[in-house]
Enzyme design. Structure first.
Site, PDB file in Angstrom:
ATOM      1  N   GLY A  59      14.893  26.264   0.856  1.00  0.00           N
ATOM      2  CA  GLY A  59      14.504  27.480   1.553  1.00  0.00           C
ATOM      3  C   GLY A  59      15.278  28.697   1.107  1.00  0.00           C
ATOM      4  O   GLY A  59      16.393  28.610   0.611  1.00  0.00           O
ATOM      5  N   CYS A  60      14.664  29.882   1.297  1.00  0.00           N
ATOM      6  CA  CYS A  60      15.350  31.142   1.039  1.00  0.00           C
ATOM      7  C   CYS A  60      15.890  31.668   2.350  1.00  0.00           C
ATOM      8  O   CYS A  60      15.437  31.317   3.417  1.00  0.00           O
ATOM      9  CB  CYS A  60      14.396  32.153   0.418  1.00  0.00           C
ATOM     10  SG  CYS A  60      13.021  32.614   1.489  1.00  0.00           S
ATOM     11  N   GLY A  61      16.887  32.535   2.280  1.00  0.00           N
ATOM     12  CA  GLY A  61      17.410  33.152   3.491  1.00  0.00           C
ATOM     13  C   GLY A  61      18.402  32.273   4.199  1.00  0.00           C
ATOM     14  O   GLY A  61      19.527  32.670   4.451  1.00  0.00           O
ATOM     15  N   GLN A  62      18.043  31.037   4.513  1.00  0.00           N
ATOM     16  CA  GLN A  62      18.954  30.143   5.199  1.00  0.00           C
ATOM     17  C   GLN A  62      19.423  29.064   4.242  1.00  0.00           C
ATOM     18  O   GLN A  62      20.575  29.013   3.862  1.00  0.00           O
ATOM     19  CB  GLN A  62      18.275  29.540   6.412  1.00  0.00           C
ATOM     20  CG  GLN A  62      19.170  28.600   7.212  1.00  0.00           C
ATOM     21  CD  GLN A  62      18.449  28.075   8.430  1.00  0.00           C
ATOM     22  OE1 GLN A  62      17.755  28.792   9.128  1.00  0.00           O
ATOM     23  NE2 GLN A  62      18.590  26.812   8.682  1.00  0.00           N
TER      24      GLN A  62
END
Length: 283
Positions: free
Chosen positions: A111-114
């Protein structure tokens, strides 16, 4: 017990920057903000989330819910966000049992962001059971796609963000959230559902991002049996959806979609295409 006391923090979602194009011409464009928000759980530093700043209190609540760190929203006394220091202070009523042990192991995700989940979360997938009776009509799916297409958004103004939305089984928009990472957006919706006491068994979730294993697990934890995406899925996302009984729809644009898992939930309506053919012939 009462719901948590929440701050009402606000901050600009975009900023203007000067750019120069291929002809040497200068202009101003909007870009989405991206800022760190460090979450403290009973004064213990837990995680730093990179966020655009939309719905930060709901984001923090949804993060705690989807990471299974707090099981009942009434255990939380307050969430106070202060953008001047980039911090969110979460206070619980009785503390969180075994917090050190439960947050010791992390799993890096795609995932991106987290991009990480606490290891124990992966072990709980086998316990998730989604309702068998949930269905989605083809017309409702098309209504959802059209609603997203016409939704006023930061993406249309500045790009570079992901959007997530929750719909009723009839295709009515309930929540819409954008953020720099799709995991932030889904957590914010989870937080809103938690605050409103809303169940997910008869709801449909839409995301602009990929249907990775983490996205599928979060949707399942929210009790949502149907996930839609304008993007694709990963092998593990597909595997987890098969396991928990979730229907995945990918490449949802216009009148096109790909139904990947648990096709029994789909109510096809061939007459929709018959209507289109009739209109085309008349033209």
């Amino acid at each position: 017990m009462p719901l948590p006391e929440l701050s009402q923090s606000t901050i600009a979602f975009t900023r203007e920057v000067q750019v120069t194009d291929e002809r040497g011409r200068s202009s101003l464009i909007s870009i989405p903000a991206e800022r760190p928000l460090t979450v403290y759980l009973d004064k213990r530093e837990l995680v730093t989330l990179m966020s655009m700043g939309c719905n930060p209190e709901a984001l923090v609540l949804g993060y705690l819910r989807n990471q299974r760190l707090v099981r009942d929203i009434h255990q939380i006394a307050a969430v106070q966000v202060d953008w001047e220091v980039g911090a969110a202070a979460v206070t619980t009523r009785n503390g969180v049992v075994d917090i050190e042990e439960r947050t010791a192991k992390r799993v890096v995700t795609t995932g991106c962001g987290q991009g990480t989940v606490f290891g124990g979360l992966m072990d709980e997938v086998d316990q998730i059971v989604l309702p068998d009776q949930a269905r989605i009509r083809q017309s409702a799916l098309y209504r959802i796609i059209d609603t997203i297409r016409t939704q006023q958004s930061v993406y249309k103004k500045a790009g570079s963000v992901h959007g997530c939305a929750l719909f009723s089984q009839h295709g009515d928009l309930l929540y819409f959230v954008e953020d720099v990472g799709r995991h932030n957006a889904v957590d914010a919706i989870a937080g809103k559902m938690w605050l409103d006491g809303m169940e997910g068994g008869d709801k449909i979730f839409y995301t602009t991002g990929r249907l990775t294993s983490e996205m599928v697990i979060k949707g399942a934890q929210m009790g949502i049996p149907i996930l839609l995406s304008r993007s694709g899925t990963t092998e593990m996302g597909h595997q987890v959806a098969e396991q928990v009984g979730m229907s995945l729809f990918s490449r949802c644009t216009g009148r096109h979609f790909l139904l990947l898992t648990h096709a029994q939930r789909m109510v096809f309506e061939p007459e929709l295409f018959a209507e289109v053919m009739t209109v085309t012939e008349q033209v």
